[in-house]
Design an enzyme around this catalytic site. Structure first.
Site, mmCIF file in Angstrom:
data_model
loop_
_atom_site.group_PDB
_atom_site.id
_atom_site.type_symbol
_atom_site.label_atom_id
_atom_site.label_comp_id
_atom_site.label_asym_id
_atom_site.label_seq_id
_atom_site.Cartn_x
_atom_site.Cartn_y
_atom_site.Cartn_z
ATOM 1 N N PRO A 66 -40.820 28.873 121.063
ATOM 2 C CA PRO A 66 -41.709 30.037 120.946
ATOM 3 C C PRO A 66 -41.045 31.393 121.214
ATOM 4 C CG PRO A 66 -42.787 28.270 122.172
ATOM 5 C CD PRO A 66 -41.360 27.855 121.966
ATOM 6 N N LYS A 174 -34.187 40.358 111.737
ATOM 7 C CA LYS A 174 -35.545 39.792 111.623
ATOM 8 C C LYS A 174 -36.572 40.771 112.210
ATOM 9 C CE LYS A 174 -38.990 36.738 112.125
ATOM 10 N NZ LYS A 174 -39.765 36.085 111.119
#
Ligand code: NAD
Length: 301
Positions: A66, A174
């Protein structure tokens, strides 16, 4: 044949690991949630019961976790547990595909390098659909050697593989992309809602903007207004897709990075706050295009 250890078998990691198995590679898997390993076991994966045994004898270790705190805890350890770096053999390649802060990536990358272990941060773009189809975009940070080694494995899970620069650059690439995506999506929701409030048909308006200078990715492939685009999450009650809580996380990473580099990101900050409010209203599990509903007046809903 090389053995690949895959840690984190959630929405993204599960289908990514499956693509490695479909490519006939030898894959060991581990997740805190036992049941997630079942479909991979059925496809031929070796299921491990703990972190240490999954990396034993592995030539490549992939993590899809995560957030930064999970990646740091897994590789570097915590107060009550040693990190995996002490169990991974020299010459192994680590690929972390989680979306995390560049600093954590560099921390793990540097510690790996000190032990003679290769490291690449390789976050992805393309979502669950891209993970399933094996068409993800990988944005990779690391040395030339780490990148070339990583390419051999990533090609089985993705279509476009970019070398963004040294360790941490994959995460930065990203973060920049998703900052822009969040801004584009909020702008698209805003323009469509303005048009609807002033009597325009959203399909007609979308077509106009698609052929005009407002054209963007959200309009082209991911229209946030229900009923405009049959296959978009908006036409399926905003499910499945890229959850609003993940967009909030990524915009938060953008703001953190901007604070460190003293960059101005006023649009990104606004988009982050919009997503924070939207999520507080119970929408965090919905696709991020559900922000459209945030703009809608009661009369339009
Ligand atoms: P997810 O929550 O579905 O999966 C994460 C998995 O990690 C869970 O199954 C969890 O049990 C496991 N995990 C956590 N700590 C662990 C540990 N110590 N050991 C073993 N397993 C552990 O999340 P996801 O949607 O698969 O996303 C993973 C990463 O990919 C995130 O960083 C996310 O931001 C990024 N990402 C997600 C999407 C998307 O559309 N879902 C798109 C691009 C990038």
């Amino acid at each position: 044949m090389e053995t690949i250890a895959f840690i984190g078998l959630g929405n993204m990691g599960g289908p990514m690991a499956l693509n490695l198995l479909n490519a006939k590679l030898s894959v060991k898997v581990y997740d805190l949630v036992d049941s997630l390993a079942k479909p991979l076991a059925d496809a031929g994966a070796t299921v491990c019961q703990d972190l240490q045994s999954v990396v034993e004898d592995a030539d490549v270790v992939i993590t899809m976790l995560p957030a930064g705190e999970h990646v740091r805890a897994v590789y570097l350890g915590s107060s009550d547990r040693q990190g995996l770096l002490t169990h991974i053999k020299q010459g192994t390649l680590i690929i972390d595909s989680s979306t995390i802060d560049p600093e954590s990536a560099r921390l793990v990358g540097d510690a790996a390098q000190e032990r003679g272990i290769y490291f690449a941060d390789a976050p992805v773009s393309g979502g669950v659909a891209g993970a399933k189809a094996g068409t993800l975009t990988f944005i990779v940070g690391g040395s030339d050697e780490s990148f070339h080694k990583a390419q051999q494995v990533l090609q089985h899970m993705g279509k476009n593989i970019f070398h963004a620069g040294p360790t941490g650059s994959g995460q930065m690439g990203k973060i920049c992309n998703n900052l822009m995506l969040g801004i584009l999506m909020t702008g698209t929701c805003e323009a469509l809602n303005l048009g609807i409030d002033n009597g325009l048909d959203p399909k007609v308006l979308s077509n106009i903007m698609l052929q005009s200078s407002g054209r963007n990715w959200a309009l082209e492939l991911y229209n946030p207004c229900p009923g405009v685009m049959e296959n978009a999450p908006a036409s399926n009650r905003y499910q499945p897709g890229f959850m609003s809580k993940l967009m909030l996380k990524d915009l938060g990473l953008g703001l953190e990075a901007a604070t460190k580099s003293q960059s101005s990101v006023p649009m990104g900050a606004l988009a982050r706050n919009l997503y924070a409010l939207h999520n507080m209203q119970g929408n965090e599990e919905l696709d991020f295009s559900s922000l459209f509903e945030f703009y809608q007046s009661k009369a339009n809903k």
